[in-house]
Design a protein around this motif. Sequence first.
Motif, PDB file in Angstrom:
ATOM      1  N   ASP A 269      40.668  31.374   5.983  1.00 22.21           N
ATOM      2  CA  ASP A 269      39.929  30.320   6.674  1.00 22.21           C
ATOM      3  C   ASP A 269      39.488  30.738   8.071  1.00 22.21           C
ATOM      4  OD1 ASP A 269      42.438  30.274   7.860  1.00 22.21           O
ATOM      5  OD2 ASP A 269      42.845  28.157   7.448  1.00 22.21           O
TER       6      ASP A 269
ATOM      7  N   CYS B 206      30.978  30.805   2.352  1.00 23.80           N
ATOM      8  CA  CYS B 206      32.403  30.928   2.673  1.00 23.80           C
ATOM      9  C   CYS B 206      33.157  31.600   1.529  1.00 23.80           C
ATOM     10  CB  CYS B 206      32.981  29.545   2.973  1.00 23.80           C
ATOM     11  SG  CYS B 206      32.162  28.714   4.355  1.00 23.80           S
ATOM     12  N   GLU B 207      32.756  31.314   0.300  1.00 23.65           N
ATOM     13  CA  GLU B 207      33.359  31.991  -0.845  1.00 23.65           C
ATOM     14  C   GLU B 207      32.898  33.443  -0.912  1.00 23.65           C
ATOM     15  OE1 GLU B 207      33.633  31.651  -5.747  1.00 23.65           O
ATOM     16  OE2 GLU B 207      32.700  30.058  -4.572  1.00 23.65           O
TER      17      GLU B 207
ATOM     18  N   LEU C 177      27.662  26.315   2.369  1.00 25.85           N
ATOM     19  CA  LEU C 177      29.106  26.470   2.222  1.00 25.85           C
ATOM     20  C   LEU C 177      29.476  27.508   1.176  1.00 25.85           C
ATOM     21  CD1 LEU C 177      30.356  22.764   2.520  1.00 25.85           C
ATOM     22  CD2 LEU C 177      30.501  24.593   4.228  1.00 25.85           C
TER      23      LEU C 177
ATOM     24  N   LEU D  84      36.399  22.024   2.613  1.00 28.56           N
ATOM     25  CA  LEU D  84      35.711  23.045   3.401  1.00 28.56           C
ATOM     26  C   LEU D  84      34.771  22.392   4.404  1.00 28.56           C
ATOM     27  CD1 LEU D  84      35.260  26.015   3.958  1.00 28.56           C
ATOM     28  CD2 LEU D  84      33.609  26.068   2.067  1.00 28.56           C
ATOM     29  N   ARG D  85      34.093  21.325   3.981  1.00 28.20           N
ATOM     30  CA  ARG D  85      33.225  20.605   4.917  1.00 28.20           C
ATOM     31  C   ARG D  85      34.049  20.062   6.073  1.00 28.20           C
ATOM     32  NH1 ARG D  85      31.527  16.188   7.138  1.00 28.20           N
ATOM     33  NH2 ARG D  85      29.316  15.576   7.225  1.00 28.20           N
ATOM     34  N   ASP D  86      35.213  19.490   5.773  1.00 31.60           N
ATOM     35  CA  ASP D  86      36.083  18.966   6.822  1.00 31.60           C
ATOM     36  C   ASP D  86      36.526  20.088   7.761  1.00 31.60           C
ATOM     37  OD1 ASP D  86      35.843  16.493   5.596  1.00 31.60           O
ATOM     38  OD2 ASP D  86      37.804  16.585   4.614  1.00 31.60           O
ATOM     39  N   PHE D  87      36.832  21.242   7.180  1.00 30.19           N
ATOM     40  CA  PHE D  87      37.306  22.370   7.980  1.00 30.19           C
ATOM     41  C   PHE D  87      36.245  22.825   8.979  1.00 30.19           C
ATOM     42  CE2 PHE D  87      37.462  27.044   8.471  1.00 30.19           C
ATOM     43  CZ  PHE D  87      38.648  27.146   9.183  1.00 30.19           C
ATOM     44  N   VAL D  88      35.025  23.063   8.508  1.00 30.32           N
ATOM     45  CA  VAL D  88      33.993  23.562   9.424  1.00 30.32           C
ATOM     46  C   VAL D  88      33.647  22.511  10.464  1.00 30.32           C
ATOM     47  CG1 VAL D  88      33.055  25.200   7.751  1.00 30.32           C
ATOM     48  CG2 VAL D  88      32.065  22.889   7.893  1.00 30.32           C
TER      49      VAL D  88
ATOM     50  N   VAL E 275      36.129  32.354   8.162  1.00 33.60           N
ATOM     51  CA  VAL E 275      35.052  31.364   8.211  1.00 33.60           C
ATOM     52  C   VAL E 275      34.888  30.843   9.641  1.00 33.60           C
ATOM     53  CG1 VAL E 275      34.277  29.106   7.388  1.00 33.60           C
ATOM     54  CG2 VAL E 275      35.399  30.698   5.811  1.00 33.60           C
TER      55      VAL E 275
ATOM     56  N   GLU F 224      33.922  20.799  -2.453  1.00 36.24           N
ATOM     57  CA  GLU F 224      33.588  21.378  -1.154  1.00 36.24           C
ATOM     58  C   GLU F 224      34.061  20.517   0.013  1.00 36.24           C
ATOM     59  OE1 GLU F 224      29.369  21.997  -1.087  1.00 36.24           O
ATOM     60  OE2 GLU F 224      29.520  24.019  -1.929  1.00 36.24           O
TER      61      GLU F 224
END
Length: 283
Positions: free
Chosen positions: A149, A137-138, A134, A69-73, A152, A66
Amino acid sequence: MRWQGRRQSGNVEDRRGMPVGRVAMGGGLGTVVVLLVVMLLGGDPQALLQQMQPPAGAPQEVDSAEQPLRDFVSVVLADTEDVWSELFEQQLGSKYREPKLVLYTDRVQSACGLGSAAMGPFYCPEDEKLYLDLGFCEELTTKYGAPGDFAVAYVLAHEVGHHVQKLVGYMELVDKQRGRVSKAEQNQLSVRLELQADYLAGVWAHHAERTKKILESGDVDEALGAASAVGDDRLQKRAQGYVVPDSFTHGTSSQRSRWFRRGLESGDLARAKDLFELPDEQL
């Protein structure tokens, strides 16, 4: 969406894997009364207090997969901070108060009560925090058919839109009507609030693109797909096979995607007031 290499927000509170126990009793008058009754009956108030506390439990292991994804949000949240700080200063003459994003697993305790992943992302005005599992998101792809992305990013920007609504007073405007209008009228006010958050998400995307060039081919379609996927009509149709318009609280698929697009195209924060001025048929 172009996001790699940009600033991550320092307002991410990572509670993933942390256990959430029973909801403890509040510390108000009700608790005092209960403790007094226990004492009068010969019980041990200290033992009761211990029972009222959530059990410690054991933390769960956080899935390392994850991390991207954590970095993205976190980058998306930072982008919202940059955009709204600029707009508040330039157009409202005030300082933007940044919300925190709480990442959690399965269940979470907020100032608005106990939340769960089944609720989807939500904003709590009492503590000014956004809450996101998270895993949702899936689900955007597998459950709602809204991959990508930027889908999200739209969801997160929508929740930040609710925070903006609190800061500028629209959320209070709706809350003051509770108990004063019919259930159908209250639902309609809720729809206007949600559509305004969609519009504000579009306003954010407009200015993030202007200042950071975040959009890639297909991103807008991803966001519109996510907005459409969570329309009341589509969700009710899938859940029960029919729709009840008077019970809508978030707006139809076409309304949600339309207002996001309007915000994206105009970038005009001032036009957010249209959501509380236009007649119902023009929403």
